[in-house]
Design an enzyme around this catalytic site. Structure first.
Site, PDB file in Angstrom:
ATOM      1  N   ASP A  82      27.979  63.672  39.191  1.00 35.32           N
ATOM      2  CA  ASP A  82      28.488  63.782  40.552  1.00 35.32           C
ATOM      3  C   ASP A  82      29.331  62.553  40.870  1.00 35.32           C
ATOM      4  O   ASP A  82      29.225  61.518  40.211  1.00 35.32           O
ATOM      5  CB  ASP A  82      27.336  63.916  41.554  1.00 35.32           C
ATOM      6  CG  ASP A  82      26.370  62.741  41.499  1.00 35.32           C
ATOM      7  OD1 ASP A  82      26.088  62.236  40.386  1.00 35.32           O
ATOM      8  OD2 ASP A  82      25.882  62.314  42.559  1.00 35.32           O
ATOM      9  N   GLU A 148      23.060  61.738  41.694  1.00 33.84           N
ATOM     10  CA  GLU A 148      22.810  60.292  41.574  1.00 33.84           C
ATOM     11  C   GLU A 148      23.439  59.506  42.709  1.00 33.84           C
ATOM     12  O   GLU A 148      22.850  58.544  43.218  1.00 33.84           O
ATOM     13  CB  GLU A 148      23.318  59.786  40.223  1.00 33.84           C
ATOM     14  CG  GLU A 148      22.891  58.362  39.875  1.00 33.84           C
ATOM     15  CD  GLU A 148      23.833  57.284  40.413  1.00 33.84           C
ATOM     16  OE1 GLU A 148      23.483  56.092  40.343  1.00 33.84           O
ATOM     17  OE2 GLU A 148      24.939  57.643  40.900  1.00 33.84           O
TER      18      GLU A 148
END
Length: 442
Positions: A82, A148
């Site tokens: 991400d 994350e």
């Protein structure tokens, strides 16, 4: 006798340079902020299958994973897939999603933080298979982890606690500027609430203004970050944890990782109207924690501030429970422990040995980065936080860092990474498992 030929590993990594460049360009274009990684997950799984992974899948949280080999031990390479948002588009000189490529670098949101890591990990595993490095002693797990940026480590809490996967050790492929990183400070997200009594703004003396109460607390939070730790200092600064007197068991690690910090990141209020005294005020604190600090100690030091006591402040920790792209929410406290792996740990030594035999004892990289890189030791630490907070910080699984790109590119406009780093990391990843399981660095 080891079948490890470092020259062949380097040649194989260089031979896959163009494939890695194309793969990175593709996954930059499959834009995916935290909880929106679906398209990117499928593209990574597709690449794993195309290069010959023995198994590739994504779990219920949406982490994409692939095994290369069938051996007993699991050695994992982790890359979060991400990214943060674009931010102010006017600050970009190029399209952050389309990106660009020249002979040296690749630009685009996520290039350094940290899509290059999954690229090098996938091709590092392929090189292991191509060169016959896989054995019955280990298999490699490549993980493209999600969320994350939203909540570092939450993905690995799920992988360890729910998928029941516990590797022998994990390599974090977060950007390391050509270095080997063996830890970083922890962090936590703290909330402070104070209450007041509202009244009409024309007669403020009838009420009790919560914003004024918080103003007192804010100045003392600032003192925690700015003050020294001398005997006569009432509110001793966080620098005290670098002193053996205040941190006898962990001061050496604290001096390696750096002192803790605290800053106010958000402020909120409640009030009946703009013509009334505020009856509530809250702040969020970003607390970075060095060795020897715990979530309990960090909560207590805020609660013990003179103004926090005077105004009856409530001090608490945030929770995270945002659903992933699959719809699954895995709740946790917003506490991300400090972690450090010793310099003489077998994992640290194995990675350093692999790097030495492939590229020498010093950081390497593109010419434009070498002035910065050559000024730093090969073995160092991150400034920011990684999934290591869960892997080693909470679960004690040895973790080490080596990844393409640069820390200062993370979250910045005009983000780039370097093609040479992709090749370097793929080669080191390919050599590392054999070095470790055969004890070549011992």
């Amino acid at each position: 006798m080891s079948n490890l030929d470092f020259d062949k590993i380097k040649q194989a990594a260089e031979g896959y340079g163009e494939d890695m460049n194309k793969f990175l360009r593709d996954i930059i274009k499959t834009y995916g902020e935290s909880c929106g990684e679906k398209e990117r997950v499928h593209r990574i799984k597709e690449e794993m299958e195309a290069v010959g992974f023995d198994e590739a899948w994504f779990d219920d949280q949406g982490n994409v994973m692939g095994y290369m080999g069938t051996g007993e031990k699991i050695i994992a390479l982790d890359a979060h897939i991400d990214t943060v948002g674009i931010g102010e588009i006017e600050n970009w000189d190029f399209d952050p999603v389309e990106g660009y490529e020249n002979d040296i670098e690749i630009g685009g949101r996520g290039g350094s933080d940290q899509l290059g890591g999954i690229v090098s990990a996938v091709y590092g595993a392929k090189i292991m298979k191509d060169l016959g490095l896989l054995s019955d002693k280990y298999k490699v797990l490549v993980v493209g982890s999600v969320q994350e940026e939203d909540c570092d480590g939450n993905c690995w809490l799920y992988i360890i606690e729910q998928d029941k996967i516990e590797p022998e050790f994990v390599v974090s492929t977060e950007p390391t500027d050509g270095g080997i990183y063996r830890g970083h400070r922890g962090r936590m997200e703290i909330r402070v609430d104070v209450r007041g009594v509202s009244c009409h703004g024309s007669a403020p003396e009838r009420g009790d203004n919560a914003i004024y109460k918080m103003a007192d607390i804010l100045k003392e939070v600032e003192q925690l970050n700015e003050n020294d730790a001398e005997e006569g200092t009432e509110i001793k600064g966080l620098v005290k944890m670098l002193d053996k007197k205040y941190n006898p068991d962990h001061y050496e690690d604290a001096n390696f990782l750096g002192r803790g910090t605290v800053t106010v990141s958000q402020i909120f209020y409640s009030s009946p109207s703009r013509c009334a005294v505020a009856d509530g005020c809250s702040i969020s604190l970003d607390r970075r924690m060095t060795a020897g600090e715990t979530w309990e100690s960090c909560i207590q030091e805020i609660a013990d501030l003179p103004s926090a006591k005077k105004h009856g402040a409530k001090v608490s920790m945030y929770n995270y429970n945002r659903p992933s792209w699959t719809g699954l929410a895995y709740e946790q406290e917003c506490y991300f422990p400090t972690w450090i792996i010793p310099e003489d740990h077998p994992v640290t030594k194995a990675l350093a040995f692999s790097h030495k035999n492939l590229y020498g004892d010093n950081r390497i990289g593109p010419d434009a980065e070498m002035e910065k890189r050559s000024a730093r030791p090969l073995i160092d630490k991150w400034t920011f936080s990684t999934n290591g907070v869960a892997i080693m910080g909470r679960h004690g699984i040895p973790t080490i860092g080596f990844g393409p790109g640069a820390e200062d590119q993370a979250h910045a406009p005009n983000e780039i990474t370097w093609k040479q780093d992709l090749v370097t990391c793929a080669a080191v990843y390919a050599a590392l498992p054999t070095v470790y399981v055969e004890g070549l660095a011992e």
